[in-house]
Scaffold this motif. Structure first.
Motif, PDB file in Angstrom:
ATOM      1  N   SER A   1      -8.861  -3.981  -9.306  1.00 36.86           N
ATOM      2  CA  SER A   1      -9.383  -2.934  -8.437  1.00 36.86           C
ATOM      3  C   SER A   1      -8.317  -1.878  -8.150  1.00 36.86           C
ATOM      4  CB  SER A   1      -9.891  -3.550  -7.133  1.00 36.86           C
ATOM      5  OG  SER A   1     -10.418  -2.559  -6.280  1.00 36.86           O
ATOM      6  N   LEU A   2      -7.090  -2.320  -7.967  1.00 37.72           N
ATOM      7  CA  LEU A   2      -6.003  -1.362  -7.741  1.00 37.72           C
ATOM      8  C   LEU A   2      -5.791  -0.480  -8.969  1.00 37.72           C
ATOM      9  CD1 LEU A   2      -3.350  -3.609  -5.903  1.00 37.72           C
ATOM     10  CD2 LEU A   2      -5.021  -2.055  -4.888  1.00 37.72           C
ATOM     11  N   LYS A   3      -5.769  -1.096 -10.150  1.00 39.69           N
ATOM     12  CA  LYS A   3      -5.590  -0.331 -11.385  1.00 39.69           C
ATOM     13  C   LYS A   3      -6.668   0.724 -11.541  1.00 39.69           C
ATOM     14  CE  LYS A   3      -3.262  -3.777 -14.310  1.00 39.69           C
ATOM     15  NZ  LYS A   3      -3.412  -4.638 -15.519  1.00 39.69           N
ATOM     16  N   GLU A   4      -7.862   0.375 -11.180  1.00 39.79           N
ATOM     17  CA  GLU A   4      -9.003   1.278 -11.344  1.00 39.79           C
ATOM     18  C   GLU A   4      -8.876   2.513 -10.458  1.00 39.79           C
ATOM     19  OE1 GLU A   4     -13.860   1.148 -10.631  1.00 39.79           O
ATOM     20  OE2 GLU A   4     -12.715  -0.724 -10.802  1.00 39.79           O
ATOM     21  N   ASN A   5      -8.191   2.366  -9.319  1.00 39.55           N
ATOM     22  CA  ASN A   5      -8.145   3.458  -8.349  1.00 39.55           C
ATOM     23  C   ASN A   5      -6.834   4.227  -8.331  1.00 39.55           C
ATOM     24  OD1 ASN A   5     -10.696   3.398  -6.479  1.00 39.55           O
ATOM     25  ND2 ASN A   5     -10.185   1.253  -6.846  1.00 39.55           N
ATOM     26  N   LEU A   6      -5.742   3.596  -8.725  1.00 36.43           N
ATOM     27  CA  LEU A   6      -4.432   4.236  -8.619  1.00 36.43           C
ATOM     28  C   LEU A   6      -4.240   5.338  -9.665  1.00 36.43           C
ATOM     29  CD1 LEU A   6      -2.137   1.106  -8.049  1.00 36.43           C
ATOM     30  CD2 LEU A   6      -2.544   2.957  -6.402  1.00 36.43           C
ATOM     31  N   ASP A   7      -3.415   6.327  -9.318  1.00 39.15           N
ATOM     32  CA  ASP A   7      -2.999   7.323 -10.300  1.00 39.15           C
ATOM     33  C   ASP A   7      -2.159   6.641 -11.381  1.00 39.15           C
ATOM     34  OD1 ASP A   7      -4.241   9.427  -9.078  1.00 39.15           O
ATOM     35  OD2 ASP A   7      -2.458  10.144  -8.025  1.00 39.15           O
ATOM     36  N   PRO A   8      -2.149   7.191 -12.576  1.00 40.02           N
ATOM     37  CA  PRO A   8      -1.358   6.596 -13.665  1.00 40.02           C
ATOM     38  C   PRO A   8       0.121   6.471 -13.285  1.00 40.02           C
ATOM     39  CG  PRO A   8      -2.855   8.246 -14.531  1.00 40.02           C
ATOM     40  CD  PRO A   8      -2.929   8.357 -13.036  1.00 40.02           C
ATOM     41  N   GLY A   9       0.715   5.365 -13.706  1.00 42.06           N
ATOM     42  CA  GLY A   9       2.140   5.148 -13.474  1.00 42.06           C
ATOM     43  C   GLY A   9       2.463   4.369 -12.224  1.00 42.06           C
ATOM     44  N   LEU A  10       1.483   4.156 -11.353  1.00 39.16           N
ATOM     45  CA  LEU A  10       1.708   3.386 -10.130  1.00 39.16           C
ATOM     46  C   LEU A  10       1.406   1.913 -10.380  1.00 39.16           C
ATOM     47  CD1 LEU A  10       0.189   5.766  -7.431  1.00 39.16           C
ATOM     48  CD2 LEU A  10       2.598   5.457  -8.032  1.00 39.16           C
ATOM     49  N   GLU A  11       2.261   1.046  -9.839  1.00 42.18           N
ATOM     50  CA  GLU A  11       2.122  -0.390 -10.071  1.00 42.18           C
ATOM     51  C   GLU A  11       1.068  -0.994  -9.142  1.00 42.18           C
ATOM     52  OE1 GLU A  11       6.235  -2.383 -11.037  1.00 42.18           O
ATOM     53  OE2 GLU A  11       6.487  -0.980  -9.356  1.00 42.18           O
ATOM     54  N   PRO A  12       0.147  -1.785  -9.671  1.00 46.05           N
ATOM     55  CA  PRO A  12      -0.882  -2.431  -8.841  1.00 46.05           C
ATOM     56  C   PRO A  12      -0.355  -3.735  -8.227  1.00 46.05           C
ATOM     57  CG  PRO A  12      -1.292  -2.925 -11.137  1.00 46.05           C
ATOM     58  CD  PRO A  12      -0.083  -2.030 -11.114  1.00 46.05           C
ATOM     59  N   ILE A  13       0.574  -3.592  -7.299  1.00 44.54           N
ATOM     60  CA  ILE A  13       1.217  -4.770  -6.710  1.00 44.54           C
ATOM     61  C   ILE A  13       1.140  -4.697  -5.185  1.00 44.54           C
ATOM     62  CG2 ILE A  13       2.809  -5.060  -8.660  1.00 44.54           C
ATOM     63  CD1 ILE A  13       4.975  -3.737  -6.911  1.00 44.54           C
ATOM     64  N   ASN A  14       1.478  -5.791  -4.566  1.00 48.85           N
ATOM     65  CA  ASN A  14       1.566  -5.874  -3.104  1.00 48.85           C
ATOM     66  C   ASN A  14       3.004  -6.222  -2.736  1.00 48.85           C
ATOM     67  OD1 ASN A  14       0.907  -6.181  -0.336  1.00 48.85           O
ATOM     68  ND2 ASN A  14       0.605  -8.382  -0.632  1.00 48.85           N
ATOM     69  N   PRO A  15       3.683  -5.360  -1.968  1.00 48.32           N
ATOM     70  CA  PRO A  15       3.212  -4.168  -1.264  1.00 48.32           C
ATOM     71  C   PRO A  15       2.990  -2.994  -2.218  1.00 48.32           C
ATOM     72  CG  PRO A  15       5.547  -4.465  -0.887  1.00 48.32           C
ATOM     73  CD  PRO A  15       5.085  -5.683  -1.622  1.00 48.32           C
ATOM     74  N   LEU A  16       2.089  -2.093  -1.821  1.00 45.03           N
ATOM     75  CA  LEU A  16       1.615  -1.052  -2.715  1.00 45.03           C
ATOM     76  C   LEU A  16       2.090   0.325  -2.282  1.00 45.03           C
ATOM     77  CD1 LEU A  16      -0.290  -0.238  -5.085  1.00 45.03           C
ATOM     78  CD2 LEU A  16      -2.116  -0.026  -3.373  1.00 45.03           C
ATOM     79  N   ASP A  17       2.699   1.045  -3.204  1.00 40.61           N
ATOM     80  CA  ASP A  17       2.936   2.478  -3.035  1.00 40.61           C
ATOM     81  C   ASP A  17       1.777   3.192  -3.715  1.00 40.61           C
ATOM     82  OD1 ASP A  17       3.731   5.115  -3.018  1.00 40.61           O
ATOM     83  OD2 ASP A  17       5.352   4.848  -4.473  1.00 40.61           O
ATOM     84  N   ALA A  18       0.869   3.772  -2.920  1.00 36.20           N
ATOM     85  CA  ALA A  18      -0.365   4.342  -3.466  1.00 36.20           C
ATOM     86  C   ALA A  18      -0.309   5.857  -3.614  1.00 36.20           C
ATOM     87  CB  ALA A  18      -1.550   3.949  -2.572  1.00 36.20           C
ATOM     88  N   TRP A  19       0.842   6.484  -3.377  1.00 35.22           N
ATOM     89  CA  TRP A  19       0.910   7.944  -3.464  1.00 35.22           C
ATOM     90  C   TRP A  19       1.314   8.362  -4.880  1.00 35.22           C
ATOM     91  CZ3 TRP A  19      -0.785  11.577  -0.246  1.00 35.22           C
ATOM     92  CH2 TRP A  19      -0.451  12.908  -0.534  1.00 35.22           C
ATOM     93  N   GLY A  20       0.444   9.115  -5.497  1.00 34.01           N
ATOM     94  CA  GLY A  20       0.715   9.612  -6.843  1.00 34.01           C
ATOM     95  C   GLY A  20       0.766  11.122  -6.852  1.00 34.01           C
ATOM     96  N   THR A  21      -0.275  11.745  -7.426  1.00 36.81           N
ATOM     97  CA  THR A  21      -0.323  13.208  -7.505  1.00 36.81           C
ATOM     98  C   THR A  21      -0.725  13.846  -6.185  1.00 36.81           C
ATOM     99  OG1 THR A  21      -2.647  13.202  -8.197  1.00 36.81           O
ATOM    100  CG2 THR A  21      -0.952  13.055  -9.927  1.00 36.81           C
ATOM    101  N   GLY A  22      -1.346  13.069  -5.309  1.00 37.22           N
ATOM    102  CA  GLY A  22      -1.876  13.623  -4.071  1.00 37.22           C
ATOM    103  C   GLY A  22      -3.327  14.040  -4.191  1.00 37.22           C
TER     104      GLY A  22
END
Length: 723
Positions: A353-374
């Motif tokens: 689910s994280l992979k599906e929503n995150l911007d490319p290049g962001l790791e789908p891990i916990n804890p999550l840095d979810a900021w990509g392009t904005g």
């Protein structure tokens, strides 16, 4: 708020029966209040307490008492308590120390239900004043807040009985805060508006009513979610323990900031146990028994109380964290590791689910840095945050952001938190990275929405760890206590310990044997011939120790000879000890072990007997590596004590050595705790050191027992010689 125009109850000459009401109801939830010493002087206690009562919104009957005035701040003023149209529930006394007793005498004579005394009740020319006030109030059955206190706020009742005024509205909440320091009380009450209280009490001297009594009252209030305490001392130990047990039964967490963790007792201790335990040992043991959460600072007290006051309890597992910074995520991970706060082990579905929503290049891990392009960031954060919260191993959610009120990004993060929180049953918190963020307005709005804002990573993680510990405490099954010894055994040793005579080492080992603690075989001898005969029976190699009365620490005087291989070595060793120290000796086999621990028994005058385990050698002497518990403890709890020792890895076997039988150590410690429970009131201190541990089990090699009667006799003799 009542004034002179309000309808009044008919005068009465006696107090009504409380019936099923709590004994502190007249004090903390009165229907009528008299403010004695009320005045019009600005910024004086007499005027401030009137303003506090008015601002609190008290709906009962209120009277001012001062012969100088007809009314104060719209409240009718009377010349004396006896002039009031009714006998009030509560008298708030703000007069000089020289007048307190006379006012209290009048209140007791009239049948006033309770009192608050702001003054210190101390006069140089009358040092017994406070004792007389205490005795009179106790005889009358009158609860008193104080003396030398700042009173209380009861938000549930809209009542402020306080000598200092702050023009502020306080929203009621679920934190009961009881402080033995007035400044520590106002430090949180007035300055951390994220905390919402139902009751806040400055207990003062506790002449009559103690912290335990306030706890008991709070535990009967439906609004209480957590009890926060600032303690300097416990003045009614039995009532305090009863309140802790009541809190445990009701599953209401108790958070304590205990001042005064000194080591003053160490210099006076006879045994190692007394020396390394320190003055604070009994509090530590008491808090662990009842699941009390102990904190080290006011900030930690505030953060922990705020977290535990929210209505949701933490689920099983670790935390799920989300933020907008990779650097801040790394700091969080480092600090969480130090605080022993685990992250949830998210499953494959959550990762997908994280992979599906995150911007490319962001790791789908916990804890999550979810900021990509904005781009579309709010939807990304909400979907990812929801996936993390829904993971089965997530116990609670932590959103990391240095909140700035009215900043569009942080306002949107707050909206995400609120939306996800509404769809979850798990706790959700916002965690700022440092305490200086401009978050007050936004933080207040989040707290009101049921999302605590914890200021500062370290104290926020400490609060989370405390919440996890309390969760685990509630789920912990009750341990089976050790099986009792026969009545004849306990009576035998109670008789012996009542004598004003020290036990020698041989008796100490016999005592341990009778209570099921494994000991090394030993024999006494009083001559060379007896020593040689005993040596043959015990078997070589063996240990020879002086057994002369009065020598407590034998090695300090050269009274221990180790690893004697034959009769010739035994002869030489005996002759040396006999020539220097005396003829009486103890012979024991050389116990084998790959590690050493030490046991101890202590008796606290407030909370009773305790049992201790410590690491042997350098661990007890230098590192003070020890665990202490109220006696008795079952084998499972004893095992937990062992597992907390810094030397614990040594018991698993190092460098090819066999692992030690830790269960045997736990069993022996549990048996010793039974001894402490049965006989601890007669024992001042007890050392069992060393206890040799190996794969085959454990064995106590030495025992020092100091009966209380013997110690008291010795102390009396010293005092007589001094005088």
């Amino acid at each position: 708020m009542s004034n002179q125009n309000s309808a009044l109850k008919a005068p009465e000459n006696t107090r009504p029966d409380l019936g099923n009401r709590h004994p502190l109801t007249p004090l903390l939830a009165p229907q009528s209040v008299a403010l004695i010493g009320a005045s019009t002087q600005v910024d004086a206690a007499g005027n401030d307490m009137v303003l506090e009562l008015l601002d609190g919104g008290f709906m009962g009957h209120a009277y001012a008492v001062n012969p100088k005035y007809d009314e104060i701040e719209g409240i009718r003023c009377y010349a004396a308590l006896s002039a009031l149209p009714e006998v009030v529930d509560l008298a708030v006394i703000a007069v000089g120390n020289g007048r307190i007793e006379a006012v209290l005498d009048e209140a007791i004579e009239l049948g006033v239900g309770a009192a608050v005394i702001f003054g210190s009740a101390y006069l140089d020319e009358d040092p017994q004043l406070s004792e007389r006030i205490r005795d009179k109030a106790r005889t009358a059955g009158m609860p008193i807040c104080g003396a030398n206190c700042m009173g209380f706020y009861n938000m549930d009742q809209g009542l402020r009985a306080f000598p200092q005024h702050i023009a502020r509205d306080f929203r009621p909440g679920g934190v009961t805060y009881i402080s033995q320091s007035g400044s520590v009380l106002t430090g949180l009450l007035w300055n951390d508006q994220k905390l919402r209280f139902n009751l806040a009490v400055s207990a003062g001297m506790e002449l009559v009513t103690t912290a335990a009594d306030y706890m008991d009252y709070a535990l009967e209030q439906p609004s209480t979610r957590v009890i926060a305490l600032f303690l300097e001392a416990v003045r009614d130990p039995d009532a305090f323990v009863a309140a802790l047990e009541k809190a445990r039964q009701k599953e209401i967490p108790v958070v304590v900031l205990k001042a005064g963790r000194s080591e003053a007792a160490a210099a006076l201790a006879v045994s190692h146990s007394g020396a390394i335990a320190g003055d604070d040992a009994a509090y530590q043991a008491l808090f662990e028994r009842y699941g009390v959460i102990r904190v080290k600072s006011l900030d930690e007290l505030a953060a922990t109380s705020l977290l535990l006051s929210q209505p949701r309890r933490m689920a099983a597992g670790g935390i799920a964290a989300i933020g907008d910074s990779g650097g801040e995520r790394e700091v969080l991970m480092d600090l969480a590791d130090e605080a022993n706060v685990p992250f949830a082990a998210i499953n494959d579905d959550t990762v997908a689910s994280l992979k599906e929503n995150l911007d490319p290049g962001l790791e789908p891990i916990n804890p999550l840095d979810a900021w990509g392009t904005g781009n579309n960031y709010q939807q990304i954060f909400e979907h990812c945050w929801q996936a993390l919260m829904d993971d089965p191993d997530t116990a609670m959610g932590v959103f990391m952001a240095d909140l700035t009120s009215r900043f569009w990004l942080h306002e949107s993060f707050a909206r995400v938190c609120r939306r996800v929180s509404m769809r979850s049953t798990k706790p959700v918190v916002m965690l700022t990275n440092h305490v200086g963020t401009d978050s007050q307005d936004l933080a207040m709005r989040l707290c009101r929405a049921g999302i605590p804002v914890l200021d500062g990573t370290e104290q926020g993680l400490s609060a989370i760890r405390h919440a996890m510990d309390y969760r685990d405490f509630l789920k912990k099954p009750q341990d089976n206590l050790p099986e009792a010894v026969g009545l004849d055994i306990s009576l035998k040793w109670r008789t012996r310990l009542s004598q004003a005579q020290m036990l020698d080492e041989y008796e100490g080992l016999q005592l341990l044997q009778d209570y099921g603690v494994p000991t090394q075989a030993a024999m006494l001898a009083d001559s060379l011939q007896e020593a040689l005969q005993a040596g043959e029976q015990v078997g070589y190699p063996l240990v020879l120790k002086t057994a002369m009365p009065g020598i407590l620490h034998k090695s300090d005087v050269g009274g221990v000879k180790l690893n004697l291989q034959d009769s010739a070595q035994l002869r030489d060793a005996y002759e040396d000890i006999n020539s220097r120290l005396g003829s009486r000796v103890l012979l024991a086999g050389m116990a084998q072990g790959t590690a050493e621990v030490a046991f101890g028994v202590l008796n606290d005058p407030q909370f009773g007997p305790m049992v201790m385990i410590a690491g042997g050698g350098i661990f007890i002497e230098v590192l003070r590596d020890r665990q202490i518990a109220l006696a008795p403890v079952g084998q499972r709890d004893a095992r937990e004590m062992i597992d907390k020792l810094a030397m614990r890895p040594l018991l698993d076997g190092l460098r090819g050595q066999e692992a030690c039988d830790v269960d045997a150590v736990a069993h022996a410690l549990s048996r010793l705790s039974l001894l402490a429970s049965d006989l601890g009131d007669l024992i001042a201190e007890m050392d069992v050191n060393p206890v040799k541990v190996s794969a085959a089990g454990c064995v106590a090699v030495d025992a020092l027992v100091v009966p209380k009667a013997a110690l008291e006799t010795e102390q009396q003799s010293v005092q007589q010689e001094t005088h």
